[in-house]
Enzyme design. Sequence first.
Site, PDB file in Angstrom:
ATOM      1  N   CYS A  12       4.036  14.347   6.113  1.00 17.19           N
ATOM      2  CA  CYS A  12       2.841  13.686   7.032  1.00 17.19           C
ATOM      3  C   CYS A  12       1.614  14.491   7.420  1.00 17.19           C
ATOM      4  CB  CYS A  12       3.373  12.820   7.951  1.00 17.19           C
ATOM      5  SG  CYS A  12       4.087  11.285   7.341  1.00 17.19           S
ATOM      6  N   LYS A  15      -1.684  14.566   5.737  1.00 16.91           N
ATOM      7  CA  LYS A  15      -2.789  13.260   5.904  1.00 16.91           C
ATOM      8  C   LYS A  15      -4.073  13.871   6.193  1.00 16.91           C
ATOM      9  CE  LYS A  15      -1.138   9.510   7.866  1.00 16.91           C
ATOM     10  NZ  LYS A  15      -0.432   8.656   8.968  1.00 16.91           N
ATOM     11  N   SER A  43      -6.185  -1.032  11.720  1.00 19.77           N
ATOM     12  CA  SER A  43      -5.537   0.240  11.912  1.00 19.77           C
ATOM     13  C   SER A  43      -4.189   0.134  12.214  1.00 19.77           C
ATOM     14  CB  SER A  43      -6.538   0.933  13.170  1.00 19.77           C
ATOM     15  OG  SER A  43      -7.576   1.406  12.772  1.00 19.77           O
ATOM     16  N   ASP A  44      -3.538  -0.965  11.635  1.00 20.16           N
ATOM     17  CA  ASP A  44      -1.984  -1.161  11.963  1.00 20.16           C
ATOM     18  C   ASP A  44      -1.286  -0.584  10.753  1.00 20.16           C
ATOM     19  OD1 ASP A  44       0.246  -2.545  13.187  1.00 20.16           O
ATOM     20  OD2 ASP A  44      -1.154  -4.582  13.275  1.00 20.16           O
ATOM     21  N   GLY A 132       8.168   1.762 -10.750  1.00 18.99           N
ATOM     22  CA  GLY A 132       7.175   2.738 -10.171  1.00 18.99           C
ATOM     23  C   GLY A 132       6.324   3.270 -11.114  1.00 18.99           C
ATOM     24  N   HIS A 133       5.654   4.286 -10.910  1.00 13.98           N
ATOM     25  CA  HIS A 133       4.837   4.977 -11.704  1.00 13.98           C
ATOM     26  C   HIS A 133       4.903   6.531 -11.330  1.00 13.98           C
ATOM     27  CE1 HIS A 133       1.102   5.454 -13.934  1.00 13.98           C
ATOM     28  NE2 HIS A 133       0.267   5.993 -13.362  1.00 13.98           N
ATOM     29  N   SER A 134       4.650   7.150 -12.614  1.00 17.75           N
ATOM     30  CA  SER A 134       4.794   8.757 -12.545  1.00 17.75           C
ATOM     31  C   SER A 134       3.315   9.319 -13.396  1.00 17.75           C
ATOM     32  CB  SER A 134       6.068   9.258 -13.058  1.00 17.75           C
ATOM     33  OG  SER A 134       6.253   8.830 -14.458  1.00 17.75           O
ATOM     34  N   ASP A 220       4.918   3.268  14.208  1.00 17.35           N
ATOM     35  CA  ASP A 220       5.930   4.546  14.011  1.00 17.35           C
ATOM     36  C   ASP A 220       5.085   5.850  14.151  1.00 17.35           C
ATOM     37  OD1 ASP A 220       4.612   3.652  11.885  1.00 17.35           O
ATOM     38  OD2 ASP A 220       6.098   4.641  10.268  1.00 17.35           O
TER      39      ASP A 220
END
Length: 340
Positions: A12, A15, A43-44, A132-134, A220
């Site tokens: 993180c 970011k 902004s949740d 998913g995607h790759s 979180d």
Amino acid sequence: MDFLSQCTSGGCGAKIGPHELSGFLRNLPKSTDENLLVDFNASDDAAVYQLSDTLALISTVDFFSPMVEDPRTFGRIAAANAMSDVYAMGGNVLYALNLVCFPEKMEKQKLSEILIGGAEKIQEAQASLAGGHSIYDHEPKYGLAVTGQVDPQKIIHNNTPKIGDVLILTKALGVGLIQSAARGGLASKIAETAAIHSMERLNKYAAEKMRDFPVHACTDVTGFGLLVHALEMAGDTVTLVIDTEQLPLLPEAYHYAEEFMATAAGQRNRQFAEQNIDLSFISPAFQEILFDPQTSGGLLLSVGPEKAVECLAAIQKDDPVAAIIGEVCEKEFDRSIVIL
């Protein structure tokens, strides 16, 4: 090809800073769909879309480059982090989709290990991996697009604390500092292991406990660090008082803060928040801890005071490091956060 050395940043801590991000979002068109209960304007922690009087979907996405050397561990951490937003909003995870970026020349067994690690956490969450995607990329990156469910009447927002509430933090701080020390070969095995165990830990268990108590707000704590997430919680209506002596810390995190193992993301968090917070009475080390970006960090809860101790005791059965770290007070002048 070395797994971790391919990445210029990880977890993180990669970011985009909160100030830059708000600028990018400012001019986007606003939704007019009244069933979209929570979107990016709030902004949740995640988007929420109402399907019926008793059912809403929670949708979130999170991915990043590695912050640990072991691919399977990285997969577990990334998956735990991605699902956390659903738990923060009071929901259950239904299913997830893999998001994968991987260097074409890197050993493919490492990608297999990443995916296995992620699948293990999805299974632990009692959710389903649905696809998913790759793509090929110059750096490995992994995460999930996650769908959860919640009763629309029981959504927990990140900015609705009540005066008198008690603040509970469910995981220890210091992940970014320890990972910074680890990159420089300076972190002890004890500190690294504690940070990894914390990052792998699902917030599912704390979230299940908090549903039995008057939790008025929850978020979180991730890449924006404790203070920026706390600022989002306080908004313009209340002041959060945080006691640094009560903060749960990972082993040796304070030492690494004293040694200035700060991250670039921590400095971005400081630049965004310090003008709104009086840091003059806080040691430089604690300042770094408060701004430190947390990968797969814990939940910050605002709980009614009459049930806060009982709520903490319930959470500590599975998350023993959880602690009461402050309280919600009436707005104090123009300050959203007071740090003791």
